[in-house]
Write a protein that holds these residues in place. Structure first.
Motif, PDB file in Angstrom:
ATOM      1  N   ALA A  48       0.704  -1.076   0.313  1.00  0.00           N
ATOM      2  CA  ALA A  48      -0.205  -0.284  -0.136  1.00  0.00           C
ATOM      3  C   ALA A  48       1.037   0.952   0.060  1.00  0.00           C
ATOM      4  O   ALA A  48       0.355   2.267  -0.052  1.00  0.00           O
ATOM      5  CB  ALA A  48      -0.828   0.154   1.010  1.00  0.00           C
ATOM      6  N   ASP A  49       2.193   1.483  -0.029  1.00  0.00           N
ATOM      7  CA  ASP A  49       3.230   2.271   0.214  1.00  0.00           C
ATOM      8  C   ASP A  49       3.100   3.107  -1.542  1.00  0.00           C
ATOM      9  O   ASP A  49       3.786   2.770  -2.695  1.00  0.00           O
ATOM     10  CB  ASP A  49       4.389   1.529  -0.283  1.00  0.00           C
ATOM     11  CG  ASP A  49       5.164   2.707   0.199  1.00  0.00           C
ATOM     12  OD1 ASP A  49       5.076   4.143   0.686  1.00  0.00           O
ATOM     13  OD2 ASP A  49       6.603   3.012  -0.471  1.00  0.00           O
ATOM     14  N   SER A  50       2.012   3.783  -1.609  1.00  0.00           N
ATOM     15  CA  SER A  50       1.261   4.682  -2.763  1.00  0.00           C
ATOM     16  C   SER A  50       0.905   5.812  -1.715  1.00  0.00           C
ATOM     17  O   SER A  50       0.201   6.053  -1.128  1.00  0.00           O
ATOM     18  CB  SER A  50       0.673   4.793  -3.445  1.00  0.00           C
ATOM     19  OG  SER A  50      -0.459   4.996  -4.695  1.00  0.00           O
ATOM     20  N   ASN A  71      12.354   0.204  -2.546  1.00  0.00           N
ATOM     21  CA  ASN A  71      12.906   1.181  -3.461  1.00  0.00           C
ATOM     22  C   ASN A  71      12.915   2.423  -4.240  1.00  0.00           C
ATOM     23  O   ASN A  71      12.019   2.683  -4.886  1.00  0.00           O
ATOM     24  CB  ASN A  71      13.111   0.232  -4.828  1.00  0.00           C
ATOM     25  CG  ASN A  71      11.737  -0.449  -5.244  1.00  0.00           C
ATOM     26  OD1 ASN A  71      11.123   0.049  -3.880  1.00  0.00           O
ATOM     27  ND2 ASN A  71      10.858  -0.802  -5.902  1.00  0.00           N
ATOM     28  N   ARG A  72      11.564   3.165  -2.958  1.00  0.00           N
ATOM     29  CA  ARG A  72      11.181   3.972  -2.783  1.00  0.00           C
ATOM     30  C   ARG A  72      12.190   5.753  -3.355  1.00  0.00           C
ATOM     31  O   ARG A  72      12.933   5.848  -2.903  1.00  0.00           O
ATOM     32  CB  ARG A  72      10.607   4.568  -1.553  1.00  0.00           C
ATOM     33  CG  ARG A  72       9.745   6.009  -1.845  1.00  0.00           C
ATOM     34  CD  ARG A  72       9.034   6.114   0.088  1.00  0.00           C
ATOM     35  NE  ARG A  72       8.929   7.363   0.256  1.00  0.00           N
ATOM     36  CZ  ARG A  72       6.965   7.660  -0.236  1.00  0.00           C
ATOM     37  NH1 ARG A  72       6.393   6.315  -0.505  1.00  0.00           N
ATOM     38  NH2 ARG A  72       6.378   8.621  -0.005  1.00  0.00           N
TER      39      ARG A  72
END
Length: 132
Positions: A48-50, A71-72
């Protein structure tokens, strides 16, 4: 996908195919649950990392707590203090283990999704009744 409370009792759920991305399924899941219970915090895994999802949930008053992907590219939007709540995610995984105790749900033998959905809701009701 299942929304659970702090004790692991299922509050709402949706059953869909496994092919769409989880990020796209979170908001329809919350719409099913939102009329019943006011959700303040959503603890989720790295899927959910958005930033777009975080902003949309923040407009609804929901705080998304999930670790950032390794890898953000953009800077982090939350600090480590909120991620302490992520350590309680084991309660969600425990609920999935409780659902796994119902053998009919582990392997989908039914041809029609409506029958599977009915057994899934019965399992959720039995879990909720056990926690009373």
């Amino acid at each position: 996908m299942v929304v659970v409370d702090g004790e692991g009792v299922p509050l709402g759920s949706t059953i869909t195919s496994a092919s769409p991305a989880e990020v796209k399924l979170i908001e329809p899941l919350l719409e099913v649950t939102y009329g019943k219970t006011k959700i303040q915090r959503l603890v989720y895994d790295k899927a959910a990392d958005s930033d777009l999802l975080r902003d949309r949930l923040a407009k609804q008053g929901i705080d998304l707590i999930c670790p950032h992907r390794s890898n953000r590219k953009k800077p982090a939007k939350q600090d480590g203090r909120k991620l302490r709540r992520y350590m309680r995610r084991w309660k969600v995984e425990r609920t999935f283990a409780w659902l796994g105790n119902f053998r009919r749900l582990v392997v989908r033998w039914e041809r029609h999704v409506t029958i599977y959905r009915a057994f899934f809701y019965i399992a959720c009701m039995l879990i909720a009744l056990r926690k009373l």
